[in-house]
Write a protein that holds these residues in place. Sequence first.
Motif, PDB file in Angstrom:
ATOM      1  N   PHE A   1      32.909  27.398  19.244  1.00 13.41           N
ATOM      2  CA  PHE A   1      33.417  28.385  18.198  1.00 13.41           C
ATOM      3  C   PHE A   1      33.974  27.630  17.197  1.00 13.41           C
ATOM      4  CE2 PHE A   1      33.623  30.565  22.568  1.00 13.41           C
ATOM      5  CZ  PHE A   1      32.786  31.044  22.560  1.00 13.41           C
ATOM      6  N   PRO A   2      33.249  27.437  16.113  1.00 13.01           N
ATOM      7  CA  PRO A   2      33.845  26.602  14.718  1.00 13.01           C
ATOM      8  C   PRO A   2      34.833  27.542  14.131  1.00 13.01           C
ATOM      9  CG  PRO A   2      31.449  26.311  15.086  1.00 13.01           C
ATOM     10  CD  PRO A   2      31.936  27.153  16.189  1.00 13.01           C
ATOM     11  N   VAL A   3      34.494  28.774  14.062  1.00  8.12           N
ATOM     12  CA  VAL A   3      35.470  29.578  13.245  1.00  8.12           C
ATOM     13  C   VAL A   3      36.724  29.703  13.656  1.00  8.12           C
ATOM     14  CG1 VAL A   3      34.861  31.796  14.754  1.00  8.12           C
ATOM     15  CG2 VAL A   3      35.526  32.072  12.226  1.00  8.12           C
ATOM     16  N   LEU A   4      37.202  29.622  15.037  1.00  2.42           N
ATOM     17  CA  LEU A   4      38.595  29.331  15.364  1.00  2.42           C
ATOM     18  C   LEU A   4      39.377  28.113  14.734  1.00  2.42           C
ATOM     19  CD1 LEU A   4      38.109  30.083  19.262  1.00  2.42           C
ATOM     20  CD2 LEU A   4      38.608  31.704  17.443  1.00  2.42           C
ATOM     21  N   LYS A   5      38.453  27.054  14.814  1.00  4.63           N
ATOM     22  CA  LYS A   5      39.267  25.871  14.031  1.00  4.63           C
ATOM     23  C   LYS A   5      39.573  26.140  12.677  1.00  4.63           C
ATOM     24  CE  LYS A   5      39.058  20.984  13.997  1.00  4.63           C
ATOM     25  NZ  LYS A   5      38.228  19.638  14.523  1.00  4.63           N
ATOM     26  N   SER A   6      38.983  26.872  12.052  1.00  2.00           N
ATOM     27  CA  SER A   6      39.190  27.011  10.486  1.00  2.00           C
ATOM     28  C   SER A   6      40.311  28.348  10.408  1.00  2.00           C
ATOM     29  CB  SER A   6      37.915  27.580   9.617  1.00  2.00           C
ATOM     30  OG  SER A   6      37.350  28.761  10.248  1.00  2.00           O
ATOM     31  N   MET A   7      40.512  28.897  11.538  1.00  5.13           N
ATOM     32  CA  MET A   7      41.483  30.175  11.451  1.00  5.13           C
ATOM     33  C   MET A   7      42.603  30.081  12.286  1.00  5.13           C
ATOM     34  SD  MET A   7      38.908  33.439  11.606  1.00  5.13           S
ATOM     35  CE  MET A   7      37.720  33.748  10.277  1.00  5.13           C
ATOM     36  N   LEU A   8      42.974  28.719  12.659  1.00  2.00           N
ATOM     37  CA  LEU A   8      44.107  28.491  13.461  1.00  2.00           C
ATOM     38  C   LEU A   8      45.331  29.191  13.096  1.00  2.00           C
ATOM     39  CD1 LEU A   8      43.378  24.662  14.500  1.00  2.00           C
ATOM     40  CD2 LEU A   8      43.326  26.681  16.033  1.00  2.00           C
TER      41      LEU A   8
END
Length: 230
Positions: free
Chosen positions: A119-126
């Motif tokens: 889930f790459p989106v999680l890394k950009s939304m930490l």
Amino acid sequence: MLSVSNVDLYYGAAQALRGVSLEAKKGEITCVLGRNGVGKTSLMRAIVGQQAIRSGQIALDGSDLKGEAPYTRARRGIGFVPQGREVFPLLSVKENLQTGFAPVKRGERTIPDHVFELFPVLKSMLSRRGGDLSGGQQQQLAIGRALVTRPNLLVLDEPTEGIQPSIIKDIGRAIRYLKEAGMAVLLVEQYLEFCRELADKVYIMDRGQIVFEGVGADLDDPDVRKHLTV
């Protein structure tokens, strides 16, 4: 991995589960289907320890889980993604993921790399608050939080509910990856095609009972699908 044998569950005088038996094996995706109100969520809650059963047995790796609290089952390797996601809206994405540290040994309290690979989106939304994410992003966060607990068995209650098609595909890919990594996945769904594409084993419930047991390809059979029509 997981064995459920002849489980009965009651809410007061009302019986929600009637002699339910199923298995979820390592490296397989097991899907439980059925119309609303047939007992699917009650079964998941019994497995993770949120609801006591009246009779029968729930065992993990051959060990009876009777009387064990949800946090003890989490330490034993059961990860749970509840219906409705239940992320903490005022905590950041990072803090939501870190709540998964609770059952993990102190020296292992890191967020596994594969959470962000899936889930790459999680890394950009930490740093964003959980409540500011879309429904699909919250579902990815809920699955990621469960994976932080290092489960051997992942239990998901309707992960596609209210989710846009593109994220459903992402969740499907993630579930396949976990299966190939040797995890046991137990999935409750109403989205028939999602289960047909993913499931190694399927169970269909009606009125608190298992009324069909088979493989994913069986969901193409009209006689099987009739159990799922409203």
